[in-house]
Design a protein around this motif. Structure first.
Motif, PDB file in Angstrom:
ATOM      1  N   ALA A 120       0.618  -1.475   0.187  1.00 55.11           N
ATOM      2  CA  ALA A 120       0.468   0.177   0.282  1.00 55.11           C
ATOM      3  C   ALA A 120       0.393   0.909   0.373  1.00 55.11           C
ATOM      4  N   THR A 121      -0.044   2.491  -0.965  1.00 59.11           N
ATOM      5  CA  THR A 121       0.760   3.398  -0.578  1.00 59.11           C
ATOM      6  C   THR A 121      -0.122   4.853  -0.861  1.00 59.11           C
ATOM      7  N   GLN A 122       0.650   6.148  -0.657  1.00 55.06           N
ATOM      8  CA  GLN A 122      -1.344   6.973  -0.433  1.00 55.06           C
ATOM      9  C   GLN A 122       0.133   8.232  -1.976  1.00 55.06           C
ATOM     10  N   ALA A 123      -0.888   8.153  -2.507  1.00 54.72           N
ATOM     11  CA  ALA A 123      -0.481   9.888  -3.104  1.00 54.72           C
ATOM     12  C   ALA A 123      -1.265  10.902  -2.986  1.00 54.72           C
ATOM     13  N   ASP A 124       0.538  11.761  -2.354  1.00 58.74           N
ATOM     14  CA  ASP A 124      -0.379  12.755  -1.820  1.00 58.74           C
ATOM     15  C   ASP A 124      -1.179  14.039  -2.634  1.00 58.74           C
ATOM     16  N   GLU A 125      -1.590  15.221  -1.963  1.00 53.79           N
ATOM     17  CA  GLU A 125      -2.784  16.316  -2.477  1.00 53.79           C
ATOM     18  C   GLU A 125      -1.874  16.901  -4.097  1.00 53.79           C
ATOM     19  N   ARG A 126      -0.833  16.645  -4.056  1.00 59.07           N
ATOM     20  CA  ARG A 126       0.187  17.131  -5.385  1.00 59.07           C
ATOM     21  C   ARG A 126      -0.009  15.795  -6.307  1.00 59.07           C
ATOM     22  N   GLY A 127      -0.349  14.894  -6.122  1.00 57.58           N
ATOM     23  CA  GLY A 127      -0.437  13.689  -6.849  1.00 57.58           C
ATOM     24  C   GLY A 127       0.566  12.875  -6.497  1.00 57.58           C
ATOM     25  N   ARG A 128       1.492  12.716  -6.113  1.00 56.97           N
ATOM     26  CA  ARG A 128       2.800  11.830  -5.919  1.00 56.97           C
ATOM     27  C   ARG A 128       2.680  10.488  -5.089  1.00 56.97           C
ATOM     28  N   PHE A 129       3.185  10.091  -5.860  1.00 61.91           N
ATOM     29  CA  PHE A 129       3.525   8.226  -4.940  1.00 61.91           C
ATOM     30  C   PHE A 129       4.322   8.215  -5.225  1.00 61.91           C
ATOM     31  N   VAL A 130       5.211   7.079  -4.140  1.00 63.49           N
ATOM     32  CA  VAL A 130       6.482   6.860  -4.293  1.00 63.49           C
ATOM     33  C   VAL A 130       6.683   5.280  -3.817  1.00 63.49           C
TER      34      VAL A 130
END
Lengths: 162, 182
Positions: A120-130
């Motif tokens: 699992a991971t999450q994209a932040d408000e700016r739509g970025r994820f890693v």
């Protein structure tokens, strides 16, 4: 006798009770973590839209591969009103680091499936994820988004060998 | 658990409520920051969603969750250590969150306890965090969650709480202005 003196004389169980209270006050389970957990069961039940692969640097730019600069593979998936840009880079231990960008930028809960495993991971408000340590092989991304009307939306990429 | 497996939301929410503290505690015990801890917890829940049909014994669930969360913590730590070269000795002993958060505490007494806790060795911080969970995990589950031998948990618990008491006493001495003992 003041409170501090009292505490040093607490027995083990009382001291643990105090710690329990302090952990609850200082580092409770964050509400977004709780909400994501409650929603995790929905991954089973909501029908997902498919995000199609529309570009793949390994196919579109084979010359880069020849020149040895294609360690970094760039992929683009598209669903209705959503583009997922993904970079896959080998981490040197048979795993991949995935760096992604959602367009338009928006937060999302993301499940990355590789083989029979899931991360699992999450994209932040700016739509970025890693995501680190993704096993090489068959990979698919599922994204849970909240659209502007508040409705939940599940988008899945096709399985892809990376 | 069977109801949750069948997609019953209320049953699933009950499971989440019961074990979210355990999973968050495990992640924080491994000194993960908030974003990494969040990912570890969510990964564990997603794995449960995928495996719940195959978990037959509800009593084994806490152990399964603890083992899954710990493995995931170790995986994340492995990758973090590759990104930021570090060795164990150079890692700060204070478990997340940092002591500064003590100012969020309303009561001075809580702040003192938190400061004393932060001076303990990482091993003690992890163990006490597990022991203070509600509902309390079994020693088997704690052993799984922290990679500790079950037989060492009882003695370590005693040592760590004793360490906490002496840290409290020490703080008391160093923070009391001279002369105030009259």
């Amino acid at each position: 006798m003041d409170e501090m003196q009292l505490m040093t004389s607490f027995d083990d169980d009382l001291l643990l009770d105090e710690l329990r209270r302090v952990f609850g006050a200082i580092d409770p389970v964050p509400e977004p973590v709780r909400a994501a957990a409650r929603a995790a069961i929905e991954w089973r039940t909501i029908d997902a839209e498919l995000a199609a692969l529309v570009s793949d640097s390994m196919i579109d730019e084979p010359l880069l591969a020849v020149r040895g600069t294609a360690e970094l593979r760039m992929l683009t998936f598209e669903a209705s009103e959503l583009t997922i840009e993904l970079e896959a880079e080998p981490a040197g231990d048979d795993t991949l680091t995935l760096v992604g960008q959602l367009v338009p930028p928006q937060p999302a809960q993301i499940a990355i499936r590789h083989g029979s495993d899931v991360i699992a991971t999450q994209a932040d408000e700016r739509g970025r994820f890693v995501a680190c340590g993704v096993g090489a092989g068959q990979v698919s991304l599922s994204l849970r988004l909240d659209d502007r009307s508040g409705a939940r939306r599940l988008v899945e990429t096709a399985w892809l060998s990376i | 658990m069977q109801l949750a497996a069948a997609g019953d939301r209320a049953a699933w929410n009950t499971l989440v409520e019961r074990y979210e503290g355990l999973l968050w505690g495990i992640a924080r015990s491994h000194r993960l920051d908030q974003p990494s801890a969040s990912d570890v917890v969510q990964t564990t829940w997603l794995r449960l969603v995928e495996h719940i049909d195959r978990l037959r014994n509800p009593e084994a669930l806490a152990g399964w969750l603890a083992a899954t969360a710990r493995n995931e913590c170790l995986r994340v730590l492995r990758h973090q250590s590759r990104l930021i070269p570090t060795d164990d000795d150079s890692m700060p002993v204070d478990s997340v969150p940092p002591v500064d958060d003590a100012r969020l505490l309303e009561r001075e007494r809580d702040a003192e306890l938190w400061r004393a806790f932060a001076t303990l060795p990482a091993r003690c911080q992890s163990l006490l965090r597990m022991l203070a969970l509600d509902p309390a995990p079994s020693y088997e589950e704690i052993g799984t969650a922290l990679g500790m031998a079950v037989g060492s948990i009882g003695p370590t618990r005693g040592r760590c709480l004793e360490g906490l008491r002496s840290a409290l006493t020490k703080l008391r001495i160093t923070t009391t202005p001279p002369g105030s003992y009259g």
